[in-house]
Design an enzyme around this catalytic site. Structure first.
Site, PDB file in Angstrom:
ATOM      1  N   HIS A 126       0.870  -1.186   0.000  1.00 17.85           N
ATOM      2  CA  HIS A 126       0.000   0.000   0.000  1.00 17.85           C
ATOM      3  C   HIS A 126       0.907   1.236   0.000  1.00 17.85           C
ATOM      4  CE1 HIS A 126      -2.809   2.939   1.768  1.00 17.85           C
ATOM      5  NE2 HIS A 126      -3.788   2.109   1.461  1.00 17.85           N
ATOM      6  N   ASP A 162       2.798  -4.528   8.106  1.00 14.92           N
ATOM      7  CA  ASP A 162       1.599  -3.704   7.968  1.00 14.92           C
ATOM      8  C   ASP A 162       0.414  -4.647   8.141  1.00 14.92           C
ATOM      9  OD1 ASP A 162      -0.625  -2.429   7.051  1.00 14.92           O
ATOM     10  OD2 ASP A 162       0.264  -1.717   5.185  1.00 14.92           O
ATOM     11  N   GLN A 169      -4.810  -5.294   7.061  1.00 13.35           N
ATOM     12  CA  GLN A 169      -5.786  -6.241   6.515  1.00 13.35           C
ATOM     13  C   GLN A 169      -5.686  -7.608   7.188  1.00 13.35           C
ATOM     14  OE1 GLN A 169      -8.054  -5.224   4.525  1.00 13.35           O
ATOM     15  NE2 GLN A 169      -7.184  -3.273   3.861  1.00 13.35           N
ATOM     16  N   LYS A 209     -10.602  -0.510  10.236  1.00 14.84           N
ATOM     17  CA  LYS A 209     -10.732  -1.730   9.427  1.00 14.84           C
ATOM     18  C   LYS A 209     -11.091  -2.921  10.313  1.00 14.84           C
ATOM     19  CE  LYS A 209      -7.521   0.138   6.165  1.00 14.84           C
ATOM     20  NZ  LYS A 209      -7.979   0.268   4.776  1.00 14.84           N
ATOM     21  N   CYS A 222      -4.731   2.392  -3.722  1.00 14.77           N
ATOM     22  CA  CYS A 222      -3.503   2.941  -3.112  1.00 14.77           C
ATOM     23  C   CYS A 222      -2.337   1.972  -3.283  1.00 14.77           C
ATOM     24  CB  CYS A 222      -3.699   3.270  -1.636  1.00 14.77           C
ATOM     25  SG  CYS A 222      -4.894   4.548  -1.362  1.00 14.77           S
TER      26      CYS A 222
HETATM   27  N1  PMP Z   1      -1.910  -0.631   4.661  1.00  9.99           N
HETATM   28  C1  PMP Z   1      -2.889  -1.371   4.125  1.00  9.99           C
HETATM   29  C2  PMP Z   1      -2.584  -2.779   3.682  1.00  9.99           C
HETATM   30  C3  PMP Z   1      -4.169  -0.831   3.996  1.00  9.99           C
HETATM   31  O1  PMP Z   1      -5.149  -1.573   3.471  1.00  9.99           O
HETATM   32  C4  PMP Z   1      -4.399   0.502   4.426  1.00  9.99           C
HETATM   33  C5  PMP Z   1      -5.762   1.145   4.268  1.00  9.99           C
HETATM   34  N2  PMP Z   1      -6.306   0.990   2.991  1.00  9.99           N
HETATM   35  C6  PMP Z   1      -3.348   1.214   4.977  1.00  9.99           C
HETATM   36  C7  PMP Z   1      -2.121   0.618   5.094  1.00  9.99           C
HETATM   37  C8  PMP Z   1      -3.522   2.609   5.486  1.00  9.99           C
HETATM   38  O2  PMP Z   1      -4.407   2.622   6.553  1.00  9.99           O
HETATM   39  P1  PMP Z   1      -4.997   4.003   7.107  1.00  9.99           P
HETATM   40  O3  PMP Z   1      -5.497   4.742   5.894  1.00  9.99           O
HETATM   41  O4  PMP Z   1      -6.101   3.580   8.013  1.00  9.99           O
HETATM   42  O5  PMP Z   1      -3.896   4.716   7.809  1.00  9.99           O
END
Ligand code: PMP
Length: 409
Positions: A124, A201, A204, A227, A364
């Site tokens: 991401h 990270d 998910q 999430k 993203c």
């Molecule tokens: N890493 C992953 C794998 C994600 O799915 C996301 C959110 N789409 C993020 C980081 C970023 O999370 P946040 O926008 O809640 O800071």
């Protein structure tokens, strides 16, 4: 606590967001972007904002003392949720801020010119851009691990790429586009063999599987509450106590200090050292309520239900000869796909007319889209409230979209 039978209860009834304004069922298949909230979380947050509300860490009156206890109990709950120590959880605005915290504090203190950072092709943007900014600031280099043919991070390739110059490996525990689950223990072993730290990270991963940072043997673990059926505006960084202890603060202000004079300021111990300013008090309490909710439902039951939805959806999509399905078969609750000749945005817009919400775009993860050779994918992602009816509605919507585009079904 982990009773597999819990899903026999109608969990959808806990989620006021799962109906349209007209009262029809809403087929919400965008849980990987953000999860709907159960009333248990909403009520915990409303109570914290209402009859229990006061500031933390400062008040001499009992309401504030109680709120401080509740805030610190929330920290303990989140620590327990991922198997960490009480003082190893720093509340952040989310995973993005947690990664930026590590990059700016640990990264600037530990990386020198010529050092290297290992990322993967499926990250991401929030696990790419902070490292690029750090690399630029300190003169470090970034290497990128390719994926296997079934779209996992290729750890054999990682092994051959890692050198003594690598100080950090930062991988998604679960991909937000492909649902691929990392063999985190092997990643930790590879990183540690060359003396690098491992950041996972976990955005998910935490909504789909039990996480224990001690078992994973990672050094940093980040995730976002929203999430995990919790509120926006809060997330967590878990880091090993000895690492946190050695990290300098990255933001200055109230609450993170020991003593301030104009000549010199000394800082509080972790985790407070990293929580400058009035924290997200009500969000922290609701975050803990979300962890309670997920634990009450139980990962075994959740996994079984989500896996059967993923398996069915993948099977139906693979059987359509104009559909490409991305990611491995054992994806954690996420199915990304592309239909020849139909842009994912058009699919998403038409599905919306039948109350089906999917995500369409680059998620993203633009470097991953480049790797897959597509500008965007359609993504259906499941949560603990997802049902066969959601899959039926998605498949009906795909048939309808095909008809609109003049394609045979
Ligand atoms: N890493 C992953 C794998 C994600 O799915 C996301 C959110 N789409 C993020 C980081 C970023 O999370 P946040 O926008 O809640 O800071």
């Amino acid at each position: 606590m982990n009773a597999p039978s819990t899903l026999t209860r109608d969990l959808r009834a806990d989620f006021p967001g799962l109906v349209t304004r007209e009262g029809a069922p809403w087929h919400y298949l965008d849980t990987a972007a953000t999860a709907q909230k159960p009333r248990q979380v909403i009520e915990a947050m409303a109570r914290a904002m209402g009859e229990d509300y006061a500031t933390v860490h400062r008040g001499v009156y009992s309401r504030s003392a109680d709120m401080t206890l509740a805030y610190e109990a929330a920290r303990r709950r989140i620590a327990q949720f991922v198997g960490g120590g009480d003082n190893e959880i720093v509340f952040t605005r989310g995973a993005t801020e947690a990664i930026n915290l590590v990059a700016n504090s640990w990264g600037r203190a530990n990386l020198k010119p010529g050092d290297r950072i290992l990322l993967s092709q499926l990250e991401h943007h929030s696990n790419i851009v902070p490292w690029q900014m750090l690399a630029e600031a300190v003169g470090a280099q970034i290497d990128v691990v390719p994926l296997t043919s079934d779209h996992r991070i290729d750890l054999d390739a990682a092994e051959s790429m890692l050198t003594e110059r690598h100080r950090l490996v930062a991988f998604a525990h679960v991909s937000n586009v492909l649902g691929s689950v990392l063999d985190a223990r092997r990643a930790a072993e590879l990183a540690h063999k060359v003396g690098a730290k491992l950041l996972l990270d976990g955005c998910q991963a935490v909504p789909h599987m039990p996480v224990n940072v001690a078992v994973l043997d990672c050094d940093f673990y980040v995730f976002s509450a929203h999430k995990l059926y919790g509120p926006t505006g809060i997330g967590a960084l878990w880091a090993r106590a000895d690492i946190l202890e050695a990290m300098p603060p990255w933001e200055g202000g109230g609450s993170m200090i020991d003593r301030v004079t104009f000549e010199k300021t000394t800082y509080d111990a972790p985790p407070q050292r990293f929580e400058a300013g009035t924290p997200a008090i009500t969000e922290a309490i609701a975050f803990a309520a979300a962890a309670d909710y997920v634990a009450e439902v139980g990962f075994n039951a959740m996994h079984e239900a989500e896996t059967s939805l993923v398996t069915r959806l993948r099977r139906e999509l693979v059987a359509m000869n104009d559909v490409t399905v991305f990611g491995p078969e054992d994806s954690a609750g996420i199915v990304s796909f592309a239909i020849d000749g139909i842009h994912p945005h058009d699919l998403g817009t038409i599905l919306d007319e039948s109350n089906v919400a999917i995500r369409a775009g680059h998620h993203c993860a633009q470097p991953l889209m480049d790797y897959l050779g597509v500008p965007a994918t359609a993504r259906a992602s499941f949560g603990l409230y997802s049902t066969e009816a959601d899959v039926d509605a998605l498949l009906d919507g795909i048939t309808r979209t095909r008809r609109i585009f003049g394609k045979a079904s």
